[in-house]
Design an enzyme around this catalytic site. Structure first.
Site, PDB file in Angstrom:
ATOM      1  N   VAL A 198       0.812  -1.226   0.000  1.00 26.00           N
ATOM      2  CA  VAL A 198       0.000   0.000   0.000  1.00 26.00           C
ATOM      3  C   VAL A 198       0.843   1.274   0.000  1.00 26.00           C
ATOM      4  O   VAL A 198       0.323   2.359  -0.259  1.00 26.00           O
ATOM      5  CB  VAL A 198      -1.004   0.055   1.189  1.00 26.00           C
ATOM      6  CG1 VAL A 198      -2.059  -1.027   1.069  1.00 26.00           C
ATOM      7  CG2 VAL A 198      -0.287   0.007   2.531  1.00 26.00           C
ATOM      8  N   TYR A 226       3.627   5.487  16.039  1.00 29.51           N
ATOM      9  CA  TYR A 226       2.387   4.765  15.727  1.00 29.51           C
ATOM     10  C   TYR A 226       1.173   5.586  16.151  1.00 29.51           C
ATOM     11  O   TYR A 226       0.203   5.734  15.397  1.00 29.51           O
ATOM     12  CB  TYR A 226       2.412   3.408  16.447  1.00 29.51           C
ATOM     13  CG  TYR A 226       1.199   2.525  16.207  1.00 29.51           C
ATOM     14  CD1 TYR A 226       1.008   1.886  14.984  1.00 29.51           C
ATOM     15  CD2 TYR A 226       0.250   2.307  17.223  1.00 29.51           C
ATOM     16  CE1 TYR A 226      -0.100   1.056  14.772  1.00 29.51           C
ATOM     17  CE2 TYR A 226      -0.846   1.484  17.015  1.00 29.51           C
ATOM     18  CZ  TYR A 226      -1.011   0.862  15.786  1.00 29.51           C
ATOM     19  OH  TYR A 226      -2.110   0.044  15.586  1.00 29.51           O
ATOM     20  N   ASN A 271      -7.123  -1.448   6.075  1.00 32.65           N
ATOM     21  CA  ASN A 271      -6.760  -2.164   7.296  1.00 32.65           C
ATOM     22  C   ASN A 271      -5.252  -2.393   7.429  1.00 32.65           C
ATOM     23  O   ASN A 271      -4.749  -2.524   8.545  1.00 32.65           O
ATOM     24  CB  ASN A 271      -7.500  -3.508   7.303  1.00 32.65           C
ATOM     25  CG  ASN A 271      -6.924  -4.472   8.320  1.00 32.65           C
ATOM     26  OD1 ASN A 271      -7.221  -4.381   9.512  1.00 32.65           O
ATOM     27  ND2 ASN A 271      -6.065  -5.394   7.871  1.00 32.65           N
TER      28      ASN A 271
HETATM   29  P1  NAI Z   1      -1.337  -7.976  11.517  1.00 25.81           P
HETATM   30  O1  NAI Z   1       0.092  -7.596  11.604  1.00 25.81           O
HETATM   31  O2  NAI Z   1      -1.758  -9.308  12.016  1.00 25.81           O
HETATM   32  O3  NAI Z   1      -1.857  -7.814  10.009  1.00 25.81           O
HETATM   33  C1  NAI Z   1      -1.568  -6.668   9.273  1.00 25.81           C
HETATM   34  C2  NAI Z   1      -1.679  -7.001   7.808  1.00 25.81           C
HETATM   35  O4  NAI Z   1      -1.314  -5.832   7.046  1.00 25.81           O
HETATM   36  C3  NAI Z   1      -0.718  -8.124   7.403  1.00 25.81           C
HETATM   37  O5  NAI Z   1      -1.396  -9.030   6.563  1.00 25.81           O
HETATM   38  C4  NAI Z   1       0.375  -7.375   6.645  1.00 25.81           C
HETATM   39  O6  NAI Z   1       1.007  -8.168   5.655  1.00 25.81           O
HETATM   40  C5  NAI Z   1      -0.415  -6.216   6.041  1.00 25.81           C
HETATM   41  N1  NAI Z   1       0.461  -5.125   5.669  1.00 25.81           N
HETATM   42  C6  NAI Z   1       1.382  -4.517   6.441  1.00 25.81           C
HETATM   43  N2  NAI Z   1       2.045  -3.602   5.736  1.00 25.81           N
HETATM   44  C7  NAI Z   1       1.526  -3.625   4.480  1.00 25.81           C
HETATM   45  C8  NAI Z   1       1.811  -2.905   3.296  1.00 25.81           C
HETATM   46  N3  NAI Z   1       2.781  -1.988   3.248  1.00 25.81           N
HETATM   47  N4  NAI Z   1       1.067  -3.172   2.187  1.00 25.81           N
HETATM   48  C9  NAI Z   1       0.101  -4.097   2.218  1.00 25.81           C
HETATM   49  N5  NAI Z   1      -0.201  -4.832   3.319  1.00 25.81           N
HETATM   50  C10 NAI Z   1       0.516  -4.597   4.439  1.00 25.81           C
HETATM   51  O7  NAI Z   1      -2.133  -6.819  12.243  1.00 25.81           O
HETATM   52  P2  NAI Z   1      -3.630  -6.736  12.822  1.00 25.81           P
HETATM   53  O8  NAI Z   1      -3.526  -6.840  14.278  1.00 25.81           O
HETATM   54  O9  NAI Z   1      -4.540  -7.613  12.073  1.00 25.81           O
HETATM   55  O10 NAI Z   1      -3.922  -5.197  12.478  1.00 25.81           O
HETATM   56  C11 NAI Z   1      -4.726  -4.764  11.415  1.00 25.81           C
HETATM   57  C12 NAI Z   1      -4.945  -3.279  11.569  1.00 25.81           C
HETATM   58  O11 NAI Z   1      -5.539  -3.029  12.832  1.00 25.81           O
HETATM   59  C13 NAI Z   1      -3.672  -2.434  11.516  1.00 25.81           C
HETATM   60  O12 NAI Z   1      -3.919  -1.235  10.832  1.00 25.81           O
HETATM   61  C14 NAI Z   1      -3.387  -2.166  12.980  1.00 25.81           C
HETATM   62  O13 NAI Z   1      -2.639  -0.985  13.169  1.00 25.81           O
HETATM   63  C15 NAI Z   1      -4.783  -2.049  13.528  1.00 25.81           C
HETATM   64  N6  NAI Z   1      -4.896  -2.300  14.952  1.00 25.81           N
HETATM   65  C16 NAI Z   1      -4.430  -3.460  15.509  1.00 25.81           C
HETATM   66  C17 NAI Z   1      -4.524  -3.643  16.863  1.00 25.81           C
HETATM   67  C18 NAI Z   1      -3.995  -4.871  17.548  1.00 25.81           C
HETATM   68  O14 NAI Z   1      -3.940  -4.893  18.778  1.00 25.81           O
HETATM   69  N7  NAI Z   1      -3.618  -5.929  16.836  1.00 25.81           N
HETATM   70  C19 NAI Z   1      -5.145  -2.644  17.750  1.00 25.81           C
HETATM   71  C20 NAI Z   1      -5.607  -1.479  17.044  1.00 25.81           C
HETATM   72  C21 NAI Z   1      -5.476  -1.326  15.706  1.00 25.81           C
END
Ligand code: NAI
Length: 259
Positions: A64, A155, A90
């Protein structure tokens, strides 16, 4: 669902919250487009959805942070529909470091994925949605977009920026049939949080359960948020019935943040 409301893009859909959102939107009847960096993870997720009876699942390996790759995704979709009805930003990364030791590269990486990535996707989506006169954009921000946490200044700043963009874009699009909202999960039960726990263990010598307890202590429900709970909030915002809801940042965090 109307014909024009058929396609939904979810970034970072290969695992965690993104995978849960994609599954939820597929269950709602959307043709889902799983976008993310790791083709194998997207394909595995797609195979699971197809095995569950969802025929219209497409995978798009992209980063992205690369505007050209994002534009290519939307160009491919132009052949399928006037505009995606739903776009869920996301994809995200997190990382912690005390501010007095923070390198600019860390700051930039947090903004590159968490903010520039959302910009690139919205920049490609909005003209098409305007043309179609309909759209639902949902940004997965964080409670870190609504309050501060120590050791994650980059962050936190990036997620605050996502909420700023959500509010401004919602106003710009208010008369175009497009809504723009954010969901703000608290610590969720995903690989990202598992990495945070490992990081605390490495840096402080605490046990894994002590580190996890530290994270869940901030949630009045005393637990991690489940990815499916975030997906439910996204699905509601992505529906036609939420047409009057725009510019909002909805915490899915067990009461950690209250207005
Ligand atoms: P995760 O690390 O399990 O999944 C994140 C996904 O985004 C992965 O599939 C990764 O490959 C993809 N990704 C990362 N950088 C990318 C890029 N440059 N281009 C395309 N894809 C990319 O994280 P999770 O926990 O599922 O988080 C999802 C969203 O929720 C994120 O935006 C995170 O900041 C947010 N979030 C997560 C929390 C948590 O406690 N896990 C709490 C609050 C928000």
């Amino acid at each position: 669902m109307t014909a024009r409301a058929a396609h939904a893009i979810v970034t970072g859909a290969g695992r965690g919250i993104g995978a849960a959102i994609a599954a939820r939107l597929a269950a709602e009847g959307f043709a889902v487009h799983l976008a993310g960096r790791t083709a194998a993870a997207l394909e595995a997720q797609a195979a699971e959805l197809r095995a569950g009876g969802h025929a219209e699942v497409h995978c798009h390996a992209l980063d992205v942070t690369d505007a050209a790759q994002v534009e290519q995704l939307f160009t491919r979709l132009d052949a399928l529909c006037a505009a995606p009805a739903v776009v869920v930003n996301n994809a995200g990364i997190s990382g912690s470091v005390p501010f007095h030791r923070m390198e600019h590269a860390h700051w930039q990486s947090m903004f590159s994925v968490n903010v520039d990535g959302v910009f690139h996707v919205c920049r490609a989506a909005v003209p098409r949605m305007r043309e179609a006169g309909y759209g639902r954009i949902v940004n997965v921000a964080s409670t870190a977009g609504l309050k501060g946490y120590a050791y994650v200044a980059a962050y936190v700043s990036a997620k605050h920026a996502v909420i700023g963009l959500t509010r401004a874009l919602a106003l710009e699009c208010a008369r175009s049939g497009i809504t723009v909202n954010a969901v703000c999960p608290g610590f969720a039960d995903t690989d990202m949080t598992a990495e945070t726990v490992r990081n605390i263990v490495d840096k402080t010598g605490r046990t894994e359960s002590e580190a996890l307890a530290e994270l869940t202590a901030g949630n009045p429900q005393g637990r991690l948020v489940q990815p499916g709970e975030v997906a439910d909030a996204v699905a509601w915002l992505a529906g036609e019935g939420a047409g009057a809801v725009t510019g909002q940042s909805i915490a899915v965090a067990g009461g950690e943040v209250t207005p």
